[in-house]
Design a protein around this motif. Sequence first.
Motif, PDB file in Angstrom:
ATOM      1  N   GLY A 155       4.373  38.870 108.624  1.00  0.00           N
ATOM      2  CA  GLY A 155       5.225  39.861 107.745  1.00  0.00           C
ATOM      3  C   GLY A 155       5.976  40.694 108.585  1.00  0.00           C
ATOM      4  N   MET A 156       6.084  40.529 109.653  1.00  0.00           N
ATOM      5  CA  MET A 156       6.806  41.653 110.525  1.00  0.00           C
ATOM      6  C   MET A 156       8.173  40.960 110.883  1.00  0.00           C
ATOM      7  SD  MET A 156       3.930  42.387 113.206  1.00  0.00           S
ATOM      8  CE  MET A 156       4.748  43.550 114.240  1.00  0.00           C
ATOM      9  N   SER A 157       9.198  41.841 111.048  1.00  0.00           N
ATOM     10  CA  SER A 157      10.673  41.406 111.542  1.00  0.00           C
ATOM     11  C   SER A 157      10.374  41.099 113.096  1.00  0.00           C
ATOM     12  CB  SER A 157      11.565  42.707 111.657  1.00  0.00           C
ATOM     13  OG  SER A 157      11.242  43.509 112.831  1.00  0.00           O
ATOM     14  N   ALA A 158      11.298  40.127 113.426  1.00  0.00           N
ATOM     15  CA  ALA A 158      11.286  39.377 114.985  1.00  0.00           C
ATOM     16  C   ALA A 158      11.471  40.614 115.907  1.00  0.00           C
ATOM     17  CB  ALA A 158      12.412  38.333 115.103  1.00  0.00           C
ATOM     18  N   GLU A 159      12.419  41.576 115.754  1.00  0.00           N
ATOM     19  CA  GLU A 159      12.228  42.715 116.496  1.00  0.00           C
ATOM     20  C   GLU A 159      11.094  43.333 116.686  1.00  0.00           C
ATOM     21  OE1 GLU A 159      14.397  42.187 113.804  1.00  0.00           O
ATOM     22  OE2 GLU A 159      15.974  41.355 115.080  1.00  0.00           O
ATOM     23  N   ALA A 160      10.403  43.586 115.609  1.00  0.00           N
ATOM     24  CA  ALA A 160       9.056  44.242 115.724  1.00  0.00           C
ATOM     25  C   ALA A 160       7.889  43.476 116.606  1.00  0.00           C
ATOM     26  CB  ALA A 160       8.528  44.689 114.182  1.00  0.00           C
ATOM     27  N   VAL A 161       8.119  42.209 116.204  1.00  0.00           N
ATOM     28  CA  VAL A 161       7.146  41.229 117.066  1.00  0.00           C
ATOM     29  C   VAL A 161       7.459  41.257 118.634  1.00  0.00           C
ATOM     30  CG1 VAL A 161       6.643  38.806 117.635  1.00  0.00           C
ATOM     31  CG2 VAL A 161       6.487  39.869 115.311  1.00  0.00           C
ATOM     32  N   ARG A 162       8.891  41.163 118.955  1.00  0.00           N
ATOM     33  CA  ARG A 162       9.177  41.557 120.432  1.00  0.00           C
ATOM     34  C   ARG A 162       8.646  42.943 120.883  1.00  0.00           C
ATOM     35  NH1 ARG A 162      11.741  37.785 122.621  1.00  0.00           N
ATOM     36  NH2 ARG A 162      13.029  36.175 121.512  1.00  0.00           N
ATOM     37  N   SER A 163       8.862  43.558 120.158  1.00  0.00           N
ATOM     38  CA  SER A 163       8.627  44.943 120.734  1.00  0.00           C
ATOM     39  C   SER A 163       7.231  45.311 120.896  1.00  0.00           C
ATOM     40  CB  SER A 163       9.105  46.133 119.594  1.00  0.00           C
ATOM     41  OG  SER A 163       8.807  47.490 119.752  1.00  0.00           O
ATOM     42  N   ARG A 164       6.346  44.641 119.931  1.00  0.00           N
ATOM     43  CA  ARG A 164       4.900  44.849 120.034  1.00  0.00           C
ATOM     44  C   ARG A 164       4.028  43.828 121.054  1.00  0.00           C
ATOM     45  NH1 ARG A 164       1.808  46.101 114.565  1.00  0.00           N
ATOM     46  NH2 ARG A 164       0.052  45.500 116.329  1.00  0.00           N
ATOM     47  N   PHE A 165       4.668  42.620 120.962  1.00  0.00           N
ATOM     48  CA  PHE A 165       3.870  41.476 121.483  1.00  0.00           C
ATOM     49  C   PHE A 165       4.768  40.629 122.671  1.00  0.00           C
ATOM     50  CE2 PHE A 165       2.480  41.950 116.998  1.00  0.00           C
ATOM     51  CZ  PHE A 165       1.261  42.341 117.262  1.00  0.00           C
ATOM     52  N   VAL A 166       5.856  40.918 123.079  1.00  0.00           N
ATOM     53  CA  VAL A 166       6.628  40.102 123.926  1.00  0.00           C
ATOM     54  C   VAL A 166       6.985  40.988 125.212  1.00  0.00           C
ATOM     55  CG1 VAL A 166       8.598  38.715 124.199  1.00  0.00           C
ATOM     56  CG2 VAL A 166       7.277  38.525 121.970  1.00  0.00           C
ATOM     57  N   HIS A 167       6.824  40.350 126.227  1.00  0.00           N
ATOM     58  CA  HIS A 167       7.074  41.058 127.582  1.00  0.00           C
ATOM     59  C   HIS A 167       8.594  41.551 127.345  1.00  0.00           C
ATOM     60  CE1 HIS A 167       7.695  41.855 131.771  1.00  0.00           C
ATOM     61  NE2 HIS A 167       6.489  42.041 131.885  1.00  0.00           N
ATOM     62  N   ARG A 168       9.041  42.669 127.983  1.00  0.00           N
ATOM     63  CA  ARG A 168      10.502  42.956 128.036  1.00  0.00           C
ATOM     64  C   ARG A 168      11.182  42.030 128.703  1.00  0.00           C
ATOM     65  NH1 ARG A 168       8.286  47.148 131.320  1.00  0.00           N
ATOM     66  NH2 ARG A 168       8.974  46.946 133.591  1.00  0.00           N
ATOM     67  N   ASP A 169      10.837  41.032 129.580  1.00  0.00           N
ATOM     68  CA  ASP A 169      11.925  40.133 129.936  1.00  0.00           C
ATOM     69  C   ASP A 169      12.214  38.999 128.758  1.00  0.00           C
ATOM     70  OD1 ASP A 169       9.709  38.039 129.823  1.00  0.00           O
ATOM     71  OD2 ASP A 169       9.639  37.846 131.905  1.00  0.00           O
ATOM     72  N   GLY A 170      11.473  39.113 127.684  1.00  0.00           N
ATOM     73  CA  GLY A 170      11.926  38.538 126.395  1.00  0.00           C
ATOM     74  C   GLY A 170      11.435  37.034 126.370  1.00  0.00           C
TER      75      GLY A 170
ATOM     76  N   LEU B 121       2.790  39.381 125.893  1.00  0.00           N
ATOM     77  CA  LEU B 121       2.022  40.279 126.628  1.00  0.00           C
ATOM     78  C   LEU B 121       0.519  39.792 127.054  1.00  0.00           C
ATOM     79  CD1 LEU B 121       3.463  43.660 124.876  1.00  0.00           C
ATOM     80  CD2 LEU B 121       4.110  42.813 127.233  1.00  0.00           C
ATOM     81  N   ASP B 122       0.008  40.475 127.950  1.00  0.00           N
ATOM     82  CA  ASP B 122      -1.540  40.297 127.919  1.00  0.00           C
ATOM     83  C   ASP B 122      -2.103  41.335 126.939  1.00  0.00           C
ATOM     84  OD1 ASP B 122      -1.371  38.285 129.713  1.00  0.00           O
ATOM     85  OD2 ASP B 122      -1.744  39.587 131.399  1.00  0.00           O
ATOM     86  N   GLY B 123      -3.275  40.951 126.553  1.00  0.00           N
ATOM     87  CA  GLY B 123      -4.036  42.176 125.755  1.00  0.00           C
ATOM     88  C   GLY B 123      -5.043  42.701 126.696  1.00  0.00           C
ATOM     89  N   LEU B 124      -5.934  43.060 125.988  1.00  0.00           N
ATOM     90  CA  LEU B 124      -6.959  43.753 126.730  1.00  0.00           C
ATOM     91  C   LEU B 124      -7.945  42.506 127.626  1.00  0.00           C
ATOM     92  CD1 LEU B 124      -8.929  45.938 124.014  1.00  0.00           C
ATOM     93  CD2 LEU B 124      -7.487  46.823 126.106  1.00  0.00           C
ATOM     94  N   GLY B 125      -8.130  42.847 128.982  1.00  0.00           N
ATOM     95  CA  GLY B 125      -8.862  42.287 129.604  1.00  0.00           C
ATOM     96  C   GLY B 125      -7.944  40.988 130.337  1.00  0.00           C
ATOM     97  N   SER B 126      -6.512  41.112 130.257  1.00  0.00           N
ATOM     98  CA  SER B 126      -5.827  39.962 130.646  1.00  0.00           C
ATOM     99  C   SER B 126      -5.901  38.816 129.606  1.00  0.00           C
ATOM    100  CB  SER B 126      -5.999  39.723 132.113  1.00  0.00           C
ATOM    101  OG  SER B 126      -5.636  41.001 132.656  1.00  0.00           O
ATOM    102  N   ARG B 127      -6.314  39.079 128.511  1.00  0.00           N
ATOM    103  CA  ARG B 127      -6.362  37.745 127.649  1.00  0.00           C
ATOM    104  C   ARG B 127      -5.075  37.961 126.700  1.00  0.00           C
ATOM    105  NH1 ARG B 127     -11.840  36.947 125.262  1.00  0.00           N
ATOM    106  NH2 ARG B 127     -10.815  37.668 123.187  1.00  0.00           N
ATOM    107  N   CYS B 128      -4.586  36.863 126.199  1.00  0.00           N
ATOM    108  CA  CYS B 128      -3.432  36.830 125.222  1.00  0.00           C
ATOM    109  C   CYS B 128      -3.684  38.066 124.018  1.00  0.00           C
ATOM    110  CB  CYS B 128      -3.304  35.321 124.574  1.00  0.00           C
ATOM    111  SG  CYS B 128      -1.885  35.412 123.326  1.00  0.00           S
ATOM    112  N   VAL B 129      -2.509  38.592 123.847  1.00  0.00           N
ATOM    113  CA  VAL B 129      -2.370  39.709 122.657  1.00  0.00           C
ATOM    114  C   VAL B 129      -2.973  39.206 121.489  1.00  0.00           C
ATOM    115  CG1 VAL B 129       0.068  39.424 122.302  1.00  0.00           C
ATOM    116  CG2 VAL B 129      -1.032  41.667 122.106  1.00  0.00           C
TER     117      VAL B 129
END
Length: 122
Positions: free
Chosen positions: A42-57, A61-69
């Motif tokens: 229930g988020m925008s694609a932009e918000a998902v990219r901002s919160r969960f996707v590395h800036r290289d696009g 992103l890795d979450g805590l302990g280098s596990r998937c976010v």
Amino acid sequence: MADPADFPFEFACRRSGNCCAIPGGVVRVDDADVRAIAAYLGMSAEAVRSRFVHRDGDRLLDGLGSRCVFLGEGERAGEAHCTVYPVRPQKCRDWPFWPEALERPELLAAMQRRCPGITERA
Ligand code: SF4
């Protein structure tokens, strides 16, 4: 997905969650993956990219302990689970039949060490 018959192993998921805990952002995502996750959360694609996707696009992103976010904890050991499982990225759906594993022996060896569901072909 690549043809499983081309790979030198058999696979039966043992639900270890280990494939979701490879450090270094190996989970590649494309625009379709991001849109599906966004709709599911229930988020925008932009918000998902901002919160969960590395800036290289193109990778999560890795979450805590280098596990998937998106890897969530279960209440007991061994109950880790994907919090976006119905819309998990294509890369996750294809595990462990990644074409690059056939081209990179060191990657294949790392995958085999990590995943108890990957076994020698009988
Ligand atoms: S998106 Fe889900 S299935 Fe894919 S690596 Fe992350 S937790 Fe695992």
